[in-house]
Design an enzyme around this catalytic site. Sequence first.
Site, short mmCIF file in Angstrom:
data_model
loop_
_atom_site.label_atom_id
_atom_site.label_comp_id
_atom_site.label_asym_id
_atom_site.label_seq_id
_atom_site.Cartn_x
_atom_site.Cartn_y
_atom_site.Cartn_z
N HIS A 155 0.83 -1.22 0.00
CA HIS A 155 0.00 0.00 0.00
C HIS A 155 0.86 1.26 0.00
CE1 HIS A 155 -3.33 -2.69 1.28
NE2 HIS A 155 -2.38 -3.24 2.03
N SER A 276 15.53 21.65 -16.35
CA SER A 276 14.32 22.41 -16.65
C SER A 276 14.72 23.69 -17.35
CB SER A 276 13.59 22.73 -15.34
OG SER A 276 12.81 23.88 -15.50
N LYS A 282 16.60 21.82 -11.26
CA LYS A 282 15.93 20.56 -11.56
C LYS A 282 16.80 19.55 -12.29
CE LYS A 282 12.11 19.44 -11.14
NZ LYS A 282 10.94 19.85 -11.91
N GLU A 289 10.33 8.12 -17.20
CA GLU A 289 8.97 8.65 -17.42
C GLU A 289 8.47 8.28 -18.82
OE1 GLU A 289 8.56 12.74 -14.91
OE2 GLU A 289 10.06 12.73 -16.46
#
Length: 458
Positions: A155, A276, A282, A289
């Site tokens: 979970h 970024s 970043k 992804e």
Amino acid sequence: MLWGSRFDKQFDKTALEFSSSLSFDVNLIEWDIKVSKAHANMLASIGILTSNENDQIQTGLDNIITNYNKGTWKPDKNKFEDIHSAIEEELTNLIGDAGKKLHTARSRNDQVITDVRLWIKDSCKILIKNIIDLQKSIINLAEQHAKTLMPGYTHLQRAQPISLAFHLLAYVEMLERDKKRLEFTFNSADECILGSGALAGSTIKLDRNLVAKQLEFSSVSRNALDSVSNRDFIIDFLNAGNIAMMHLSRFSEELIIWTSYEWNFIKLGDEFTTGSSLMPQKQNPDIPELIRGKTGRVYGNYFSLLTVMKSLPLSYNRDLQEDKEGMFDSFETLNNSLIMMNALIGSLEVNKNRFTKEIDGSFMLTTDLADYLVTKGVAFREAHNILGEIVKYATDNNRKLNELSLEEYKNFNKVFEEDVYKYLSAETCLENKKTIGSPNLQMVKKSIENWKIKLGIN
Ligand code: ARG
């Protein structure tokens, strides 16, 4: 056009554009040439072609593929419906009348799917090789992290301590099943259907076994109608891709989470992360992804073909031409994802001690403590209750389990002894596991050894 004489008008230009598969079935060119060469050899063996005609055809087909690879011949999209017709016409341009005999007792219906079967067999081999390479990289990483502790989750809540090696081995298992599904797919594609004709075979006594032998198919299909209609093995291929991508996507998701500031568990190599355009600090995990994102299109390809198939009457229908683009796309996507995942694994740095302190004496060890009470004769359900009370007590007092004194433990149950602390340290928690398949340190090491032998890592 292959069928010219029966028609009064030329095939409409826009209709040709709409229906042409050449832009993508050109991917089959290498296999189409092989299939034609085998067919011509067989026609020669049964006396339909003279050996001189066969020689001309063999040389002509070799020249076509050489010219294509050199870029000196390009099949014309405005002229041909597919790669099969483009090659046939080019052959006749090159060698003259002998070329007109090649298509004897053959239809594009059996030809195209023979090509596809060969393509799938080769593609399965490539994917299996890249899966093995990925498994090897994961095992190499696991070997360095048999003792690197991390929380195991259910979970997405911290459940019990495990090692990173144990976690990584789970992915090696998944990939092993992916390999098996591809082996199954290879076997379902491994049947020669050439000689099925358009749907009902031929009146000419073709030697189908000879064709199969030349093309390295292990058997010959039994029913011509089924042979030209069957796309099950492409669906198997797409589904093997679905499940493999689903595994890579789950792995990607974990890598993404682990690189976050909150987890701070791993760092992906700079060469595989992006910055970024706005936020200078970043470092983004775009590659995992994208693997996660591309899983969607692979699922889509599978569902698309299943839908194409669902109400087709036997046998060949032109709808079946829709079987190819998704198949090529799923292969490219999965193959590239395997290669990228392998590179990512090779690049990542692990913050080895990230979780050690947090696991030491943590509530993640309460299940082990319940087992401890059971070995001292307490019924499990009672042990569970006792541990619940201990967790509540420790939480209220803002203490870890290894910070409670033996006196305090004895207040909950007198069977607690000094040896309870052996169950509460990060040092020993993995050693305490006894079951096969658990994160027991020695068992994990043994498992890594077994994989190394199986995968041929020395
Ligand atoms: N381009 C077609 C396909 O991929 C080849 C077979 C064409 N057969 C036909 N009867 N029109 O399915």
